[in-house]
Design a protein around this motif. Structure first.
Motif, mmCIF file in Angstrom:
data_model
loop_
_atom_site.group_PDB
_atom_site.id
_atom_site.type_symbol
_atom_site.label_atom_id
_atom_site.label_comp_id
_atom_site.label_asym_id
_atom_site.label_seq_id
_atom_site.Cartn_x
_atom_site.Cartn_y
_atom_site.Cartn_z
ATOM 1 N N ALA A 110 24.132 -13.541 -7.429
ATOM 2 C CA ALA A 110 24.981 -12.455 -6.896
ATOM 3 C C ALA A 110 24.340 -11.485 -6.405
ATOM 4 C CB ALA A 110 25.993 -12.260 -7.809
ATOM 5 N N GLY A 111 23.003 -11.091 -7.095
ATOM 6 C CA GLY A 111 22.110 -9.890 -6.767
ATOM 7 C C GLY A 111 20.776 -10.257 -7.430
ATOM 8 N N TRP A 112 19.843 -9.087 -7.194
ATOM 9 C CA TRP A 112 18.754 -9.030 -7.914
ATOM 10 C C TRP A 112 18.672 -8.118 -9.183
ATOM 11 C CZ3 TRP A 112 14.989 -12.288 -6.024
ATOM 12 C CH2 TRP A 112 15.338 -12.906 -4.790
ATOM 13 N N LEU A 113 17.677 -8.629 -10.167
ATOM 14 C CA LEU A 113 17.373 -7.857 -11.425
ATOM 15 C C LEU A 113 16.120 -7.845 -11.483
ATOM 16 C CD1 LEU A 113 19.870 -10.032 -13.639
ATOM 17 C CD2 LEU A 113 20.565 -7.955 -12.760
ATOM 18 N N ASN A 126 0.750 -1.422 -0.068
ATOM 19 C CA ASN A 126 -0.031 0.104 0.011
ATOM 20 C C ASN A 126 0.886 1.228 0.090
ATOM 21 O OD1 ASN A 126 -1.503 2.247 0.815
ATOM 22 N ND2 ASN A 126 -2.752 1.112 2.421
ATOM 23 N N LEU A 127 0.921 1.815 -1.079
ATOM 24 C CA LEU A 127 1.867 3.205 -1.422
ATOM 25 C C LEU A 127 1.257 4.353 -0.874
ATOM 26 C CD1 LEU A 127 4.094 2.376 -4.306
ATOM 27 C CD2 LEU A 127 4.580 1.983 -1.938
ATOM 28 N N ASN A 128 0.321 4.418 0.010
ATOM 29 C CA ASN A 128 -0.294 5.486 0.580
ATOM 30 C C ASN A 128 0.709 6.322 1.341
ATOM 31 O OD1 ASN A 128 -2.666 5.877 -0.891
ATOM 32 N ND2 ASN A 128 -3.830 4.599 0.443
ATOM 33 N N ASP A 129 1.818 5.308 1.944
ATOM 34 C CA ASP A 129 2.922 5.741 2.629
ATOM 35 C C ASP A 129 3.946 5.237 1.968
ATOM 36 O OD1 ASP A 129 1.733 7.392 4.887
ATOM 37 O OD2 ASP A 129 0.680 5.327 5.403
ATOM 38 N N PRO A 130 5.326 5.764 2.378
ATOM 39 C CA PRO A 130 6.621 5.172 1.719
ATOM 40 C C PRO A 130 6.440 3.634 2.314
ATOM 41 C CG PRO A 130 6.991 7.459 2.254
ATOM 42 C CD PRO A 130 5.596 6.884 2.860
ATOM 43 N N VAL A 131 7.104 2.772 1.730
ATOM 44 C CA VAL A 131 7.335 1.426 1.938
ATOM 45 C C VAL A 131 8.894 1.093 1.512
ATOM 46 C CG1 VAL A 131 6.759 -0.949 1.577
ATOM 47 C CG2 VAL A 131 4.865 0.804 1.661
ATOM 48 N N THR A 132 9.348 0.108 2.676
ATOM 49 C CA THR A 132 10.963 -0.352 2.362
ATOM 50 C C THR A 132 10.713 -1.781 2.534
ATOM 51 O OG1 THR A 132 12.063 1.718 2.955
ATOM 52 C CG2 THR A 132 13.227 -0.409 2.851
ATOM 53 N N ILE A 133 11.258 -2.522 1.235
ATOM 54 C CA ILE A 133 11.196 -3.858 1.104
ATOM 55 C C ILE A 133 12.757 -4.354 1.158
ATOM 56 C CG2 ILE A 133 10.540 -5.865 -0.023
ATOM 57 C CD1 ILE A 133 8.034 -4.437 0.869
ATOM 58 N N THR A 134 13.146 -4.983 2.261
ATOM 59 C CA THR A 134 14.363 -5.705 2.277
ATOM 60 C C THR A 134 14.245 -6.883 1.478
ATOM 61 O OG1 THR A 134 14.664 -4.588 4.359
ATOM 62 C CG2 THR A 134 16.355 -6.411 3.711
ATOM 63 N N LEU A 135 15.316 -7.201 0.414
ATOM 64 C CA LEU A 135 15.335 -8.384 -0.258
ATOM 65 C C LEU A 135 16.094 -9.482 0.375
ATOM 66 C CD1 LEU A 135 15.610 -6.968 -4.002
ATOM 67 C CD2 LEU A 135 13.485 -7.559 -2.722
ATOM 68 N N PRO A 136 15.678 -10.640 0.366
ATOM 69 C CA PRO A 136 16.343 -11.846 0.714
ATOM 70 C C PRO A 136 17.834 -11.984 0.060
ATOM 71 C CG PRO A 136 15.013 -12.830 -0.469
ATOM 72 C CD PRO A 136 14.446 -11.269 -0.448
ATOM 73 N N SER A 137 18.754 -12.412 0.623
ATOM 74 C CA SER A 137 20.080 -12.908 0.110
ATOM 75 C C SER A 137 19.810 -13.570 -1.288
ATOM 76 C CB SER A 137 21.024 -13.864 0.962
ATOM 77 O OG SER A 137 22.079 -14.300 0.037
ATOM 78 N N ALA A 138 20.499 -13.004 -2.404
ATOM 79 C CA ALA A 138 20.369 -13.548 -3.968
ATOM 80 C C ALA A 138 21.432 -14.963 -3.769
ATOM 81 C CB ALA A 138 20.965 -12.484 -4.604
ATOM 82 N N LEU A 139 22.199 -15.000 -2.699
ATOM 83 C CA LEU A 139 23.173 -16.091 -2.846
ATOM 84 C C LEU A 139 22.480 -17.271 -2.408
ATOM 85 C CD1 LEU A 139 26.005 -14.405 -0.981
ATOM 86 C CD2 LEU A 139 25.946 -14.540 -3.195
ATOM 87 N N GLY A 140 22.556 -18.285 -3.233
ATOM 88 C CA GLY A 140 21.765 -19.503 -2.964
ATOM 89 C C GLY A 140 20.389 -19.564 -3.443
#
Length: 106
Positions: free
Chosen positions: A92-95, A28-42
């Motif tokens: 190694a990362g997220w695309l 819900n972007l009525n407020d700023p949102v931060t999503i932390t992504l899991p490790s891309a490794l594995g």
């Protein structure tokens, strides 16, 4: 644990959240949102879908884990009502491999 073909669905996120591999994250972007992504490794080939579900247009910030990136940077920002992002791990990362902005389909 990422299991291909099996999706988890988050509750509607309104502030901060840590995503899991193979998850649809509703925001819900009525407020700023931060999503932390899991490790891309594995998690090679793991995908995460992020969907704005209420028409809000504040900023969505994605944060990579320590030493990892999203499109080559430690964070990635996006905004727009009804936006949808598809991310995939290359090990190694997220695309960002897909995105959509605009009104929901009628």
């Amino acid at each position: 644990m990422f299991i291909p073909g099996i999706w988890q669905v988050s509750p509607i996120v309104t502030s901060t959240y840590t995503a899991r591999p193979g998850e649809l994250v509703k925001v819900n972007l009525n407020d700023p949102v931060t999503i932390t992504l899991p490790s891309a490794l594995g998690n090679v080939g793991a995908a995460i879908l992020i969907k704005e579900v209420v028409g809000g247009s504040r900023t969505l910030t994605l944060a990579a884990g320590p030493g990892q990136t999203i499109e080559g940077a430690p964070t990635f920002s996006h905004s727009g009502p009804w936006a949808c992002l598809r991310l995939m791990s290359d090990g190694a990362g997220w695309l960002v491999v897909g995105s959509y902005e605009g009104p929901p389909p009628s």
